[in-house]
Structures are given as structure tokens and as C-alpha cells.
Design a protein around this motif. Sequence first.
Motif, PDB file in Angstrom:
ATOM      1  N   ILE A 120       3.779   2.133  -5.151  1.00  0.00           N
ATOM      2  CA  ILE A 120       3.490   2.774  -3.857  1.00  0.00           C
ATOM      3  C   ILE A 120       4.407   2.281  -2.738  1.00  0.00           C
ATOM      4  O   ILE A 120       4.950   1.177  -2.801  1.00  0.00           O
ATOM      5  CB  ILE A 120       2.021   2.580  -3.392  1.00  0.00           C
ATOM      6  CG1 ILE A 120       1.716   1.102  -3.095  1.00  0.00           C
ATOM      7  CG2 ILE A 120       1.031   3.126  -4.400  1.00  0.00           C
ATOM      8  CD1 ILE A 120       0.398   0.929  -2.323  1.00  0.00           C
ATOM      9  N   VAL A 121       4.551   3.153  -1.735  1.00  0.00           N
ATOM     10  CA  VAL A 121       5.135   2.743  -0.461  1.00  0.00           C
ATOM     11  C   VAL A 121       3.967   2.730   0.513  1.00  0.00           C
ATOM     12  O   VAL A 121       3.328   3.766   0.733  1.00  0.00           O
ATOM     13  CB  VAL A 121       6.208   3.745   0.037  1.00  0.00           C
ATOM     14  CG1 VAL A 121       6.770   3.281   1.377  1.00  0.00           C
ATOM     15  CG2 VAL A 121       7.332   3.904  -0.983  1.00  0.00           C
ATOM     16  N   ALA A 122       3.627   1.536   1.034  1.00  0.00           N
ATOM     17  CA  ALA A 122       2.470   1.407   1.925  1.00  0.00           C
ATOM     18  C   ALA A 122       2.945   1.045   3.316  1.00  0.00           C
ATOM     19  O   ALA A 122       3.690   0.078   3.483  1.00  0.00           O
ATOM     20  CB  ALA A 122       1.530   0.325   1.401  1.00  0.00           C
ATOM     21  N   GLU A 123       2.514   1.831   4.305  1.00  0.00           N
ATOM     22  CA  GLU A 123       2.939   1.512   5.676  1.00  0.00           C
ATOM     23  C   GLU A 123       1.768   1.267   6.598  1.00  0.00           C
ATOM     24  O   GLU A 123       0.700   1.861   6.412  1.00  0.00           O
ATOM     25  CB  GLU A 123       3.860   2.610   6.221  1.00  0.00           C
ATOM     26  CG  GLU A 123       3.208   3.960   6.395  1.00  0.00           C
ATOM     27  CD  GLU A 123       2.740   4.234   7.812  1.00  0.00           C
ATOM     28  OE1 GLU A 123       2.605   3.291   8.597  1.00  0.00           O
ATOM     29  OE2 GLU A 123       2.467   5.404   8.092  1.00  0.00           O
ATOM     30  N   GLY A 124       1.941   0.352   7.570  1.00  0.00           N
ATOM     31  CA  GLY A 124       0.869   0.053   8.512  1.00  0.00           C
ATOM     32  C   GLY A 124       1.262  -1.054   9.457  1.00  0.00           C
ATOM     33  O   GLY A 124       2.387  -1.099   9.966  1.00  0.00           O
ATOM     34  N   ARG A 125       0.308  -1.980   9.703  1.00  0.00           N
ATOM     35  CA  ARG A 125       0.569  -3.094  10.621  1.00  0.00           C
ATOM     36  C   ARG A 125       0.527  -4.442   9.897  1.00  0.00           C
ATOM     37  O   ARG A 125       1.095  -5.416  10.365  1.00  0.00           O
ATOM     38  CB  ARG A 125      -0.473  -3.131  11.748  1.00  0.00           C
ATOM     39  CG  ARG A 125      -0.598  -1.857  12.550  1.00  0.00           C
ATOM     40  CD  ARG A 125       0.667  -1.573  13.344  1.00  0.00           C
ATOM     41  NE  ARG A 125       0.481  -0.504  14.316  1.00  0.00           N
ATOM     42  CZ  ARG A 125       0.381   0.783  14.011  1.00  0.00           C
ATOM     43  NH1 ARG A 125       0.431   1.171  12.751  1.00  0.00           N
ATOM     44  NH2 ARG A 125       0.254   1.682  14.963  1.00  0.00           N
ATOM     45  N   ASP A 126      -0.188  -4.500   8.766  1.00  0.00           N
ATOM     46  CA  ASP A 126      -0.337  -5.788   8.069  1.00  0.00           C
ATOM     47  C   ASP A 126      -0.086  -5.647   6.566  1.00  0.00           C
ATOM     48  O   ASP A 126      -0.642  -6.391   5.774  1.00  0.00           O
ATOM     49  CB  ASP A 126      -1.744  -6.364   8.312  1.00  0.00           C
ATOM     50  CG  ASP A 126      -2.849  -5.439   7.797  1.00  0.00           C
ATOM     51  OD1 ASP A 126      -2.565  -4.251   7.534  1.00  0.00           O
ATOM     52  OD2 ASP A 126      -3.985  -5.916   7.638  1.00  0.00           O
TER      53      ASP A 126
END
Length: 216
Positions: A120-126
Amino acid sequence: MGRVIAIDGPSGAGKSTVSRRVAECLGFSFLDTGALYRAAALYLHRKRLTADSSEEALRSTLEGTEVVFRKGSVFLNGEDVSGAIRTPEAGHYASVFSARKAVREYLFQVQRDAALHGDIVAEGRDMTTVVFPDAWKKFYLDASEDGRAWRRYQQLKEKGIEISMEEALRDVRERDLRDSQRDIAPLRRAEDALYIDTTNMSLDEVIACILSSLKQ
Ligand code: DC
């Protein structure tokens, strides 16, 4: 557990589009964790919970609630809320509720589970610091405040949402402050993440930069 490409950064840095396109190029799944926070916040707001609600009230309200991100859409107890979560108001509530422990604990496992069965490619803040500290590759996307407000302004305009440039700038500033100053899992740049300043780069250039760094 599949391979994880973790991407963090402040709002309006271009994370979502870049992450989705990188995932498409590589045949990975894409996980937009902001969408999960927005959906959980929408639910809490609908249930009349507020920033002053107790941890226990937040926890018990979320118990048994299903928030799922699948193929670019987010579902709340089976309802497709992909459109409803994109308003500035939903973004505001997401930023407020995401500072709460009960909400972060609830979504932690949802996010970890997304990587169980594939890459997966996971995007966010943490993503790079808390959820996937051992990610295969880590990136931190940044841009100037004005550049991020301009992107936010354009995105909302495209969706037919009325907003002025001043409001977009205020929204970006307010959310940055809250997301980076909260006590739990604040937005910060991981030491082992590749820093990319996207201010003067096109999306294609950012994607090319990430793809080429993956080959190294
Ligand atoms: O990326 P976004 O604008 O859709 O995120 C909405 C809010 O959710 C953001 O202001 C902070 C919060 N968020 C978070 O705390 N942690 C994440 N991994 C993703 C989003």
C-alpha cells in the motif's frame, strides 16, 4: 504484511493526488487516512459529540462503527460518504476529533489492517512516525503556506464549494497549528523520511521524484 510506502505532510501539500498516482503506477493499493479521520469525525458530529465530549463518550460511540476506505471511496457503516467528508466543515471536525486519543486508537487498527493483505501507499499525518514506523519507504511532502492554501482553494472550487482565498489560507493555518501541536501523534517530519518541497514542482515532477527514489 505487504510493503508500505508512507507519506506524511501538512494539508494542501499534494499528498492525496501524488499518493494515489504513485500507487497506480506501482500496482499498490492507496490508503487515504485523512478520509478515515473525516468519516469518523462526520459520524461523531452527527451523533452530536463535540470537542468537549469525554474520551469515554467518543470511545463508546465509535465502538461497533465501521469505517472503511475501499478503491478511492470511504464508507461509514456501509454508507458512501466520499462526497460528504470533503467540505471545509468536515475537514475542521476531522482536525478537531483527530486530536483525541479514543479516535486515534480506534483508527490505528483500521489503518494497520489495510496493509495486511498487500502493498500500500498510505498518506496522512503520522504514517511515517506512528502507524507504519517500519515502512519500506518514507516521504514527507511540504509546500509553502500560500502554495498549500492555493491548492486547497482550487480543489474546493473544482468540487463546486464556495470559498475565498482568505478562507482557504485561514483554514490551512488553523489546521496546521492543530495537527502539529496536538499531544498525540502530531504531524512531524520523520528523520528517515525523504523531504520534498513541492511548492515549485508540478504533480508529475513530484511523482517522478518519488518513483525514482524508490528505484535507488
Ligand atoms: O488529509 P486531510 O485533510 O483529509 O485530513 C483531515 C484531518 O485528519 C487533518 O486535519 C488531520 C487529521 N489526520 C490525522 O490526524 N492523521 C492522519 N493520519 C490523517 C489525517
